[in-house]
Write a protein that holds these residues in place. Structure first.
Motif, PDB file in Angstrom:
ATOM      1  N   ALA A  58       0.838  -1.206   0.000  1.00  0.00           N
ATOM      2  CA  ALA A  58       0.000   0.000   0.000  1.00  0.00           C
ATOM      3  C   ALA A  58       0.873   1.255   0.000  1.00  0.00           C
ATOM      4  O   ALA A  58       0.582   2.235  -0.707  1.00  0.00           O
ATOM      5  N   ARG A  59       1.954   1.219   0.802  1.00  0.00           N
ATOM      6  CA  ARG A  59       2.869   2.371   0.845  1.00  0.00           C
ATOM      7  C   ARG A  59       3.534   2.573  -0.513  1.00  0.00           C
ATOM      8  O   ARG A  59       3.620   3.701  -1.021  1.00  0.00           O
ATOM      9  N   ARG A  61       2.413   1.606  -3.382  1.00  0.00           N
ATOM     10  CA  ARG A  61       1.393   2.064  -4.339  1.00  0.00           C
ATOM     11  C   ARG A  61       1.168   3.562  -4.178  1.00  0.00           C
ATOM     12  O   ARG A  61       1.054   4.293  -5.160  1.00  0.00           O
ATOM     13  N   ALA A  62       1.078   4.024  -2.921  1.00  0.00           N
ATOM     14  CA  ALA A  62       0.888   5.454  -2.665  1.00  0.00           C
ATOM     15  C   ALA A  62       2.063   6.255  -3.214  1.00  0.00           C
ATOM     16  O   ALA A  62       1.881   7.310  -3.846  1.00  0.00           O
ATOM     17  N   GLU A  63       3.283   5.750  -2.991  1.00  0.00           N
ATOM     18  CA  GLU A  63       4.475   6.429  -3.533  1.00  0.00           C
ATOM     19  C   GLU A  63       4.438   6.442  -5.051  1.00  0.00           C
ATOM     20  O   GLU A  63       4.778   7.449  -5.678  1.00  0.00           O
ATOM     21  N   GLU A  65       1.779   6.306  -6.981  1.00  0.00           N
ATOM     22  CA  GLU A  65       0.754   7.249  -7.421  1.00  0.00           C
ATOM     23  C   GLU A  65       1.236   8.680  -7.287  1.00  0.00           C
ATOM     24  O   GLU A  65       1.000   9.510  -8.158  1.00  0.00           O
ATOM     25  N   ALA A  66       1.936   8.982  -6.197  1.00  0.00           N
ATOM     26  CA  ALA A  66       2.490  10.331  -6.010  1.00  0.00           C
ATOM     27  C   ALA A  66       3.532  10.622  -7.081  1.00  0.00           C
ATOM     28  O   ALA A  66       3.564  11.717  -7.654  1.00  0.00           O
TER      29      ALA A  66
END
Length: 171
Positions: A58-59, A61-63, A65-66
């Motif tokens: 999840a982390r 993926r968030a990175e 996406e950012a």
């Protein structure tokens, strides 16, 4: 019908009873040895590891996406900058074209003026040469006319000297 109610099923001579008793003793030993806690702790550790992997995913993926959002923003900025550079280059090209046309027109005007000046000088020189030739020719003609008129008369040395000087004085 039902095996539980049949006679002889519960006797110790029945091998199935001994298998059942052995199975119960085996499960008792496993429970006494703490195998369920061990299995539970192993399952909990595995679950914690899977949860950690999910959290890491999840982390990441968030990175990602950012990073994707940042790349898209940079792409938009780069496209805008490229459009600005293209507009500036076109403006420079137009400016250089106007300057080049102006310089070309100035150069052509200067060369035309120089050519006209040279032509005027050549005309003036030609006119001067024609005038000089006309003066020489008229002096010679006057000399010949005067000589022809005077040949019938007696010769005067002063007159001959004056006629000889006419050509020099007219030039």
């Amino acid at each position: 019908m039902n095996l539980i109610f049949e006679p002889g099923i519960w006797s110790f001579a029945n091998p199935e009873i001994w298998v059942g008793i052995g199975l119960l003793i085996f499960f008792g030993i496993l429970i006494a040895a703490g195998v369920p806690k061990l299995v539970g702790s192993q399952l909990d550790a595995k679950a914690a590891k899977i949860q950690g992997d999910l959290d890491e995913a999840a982390r990441l993926r968030a990175e990602a996406e950012a990073l994707l959002a940042q790349i898209r923003k940079e792409k938009v900025e780069a496209e805008a900058q490229a459009a600005d550079m293209m507009a500036a280059a076109e403006a420079d090209a137009r400016r250089l074209e106007v300057e080049a046309k102006a310089k070309l027109e100035e150069t052509l005007a200067r060369r035309q003026k120089m050519a006209e000046t040279r032509i005027a000088q050549a005309e003036a020189q030609a006119a001067a040469e024609v005038k000089a030739a006309a003066v020489d020719l008229s002096a010679k003609a006057a000399e010949q006319i005067l000589a022809a008129r005077l040949s019938g008369q007696s010769k005067d040395p002063l007159l001959d000297a004056a006629i000889a000087q006419i050509g020099d004085r007219l030039n």
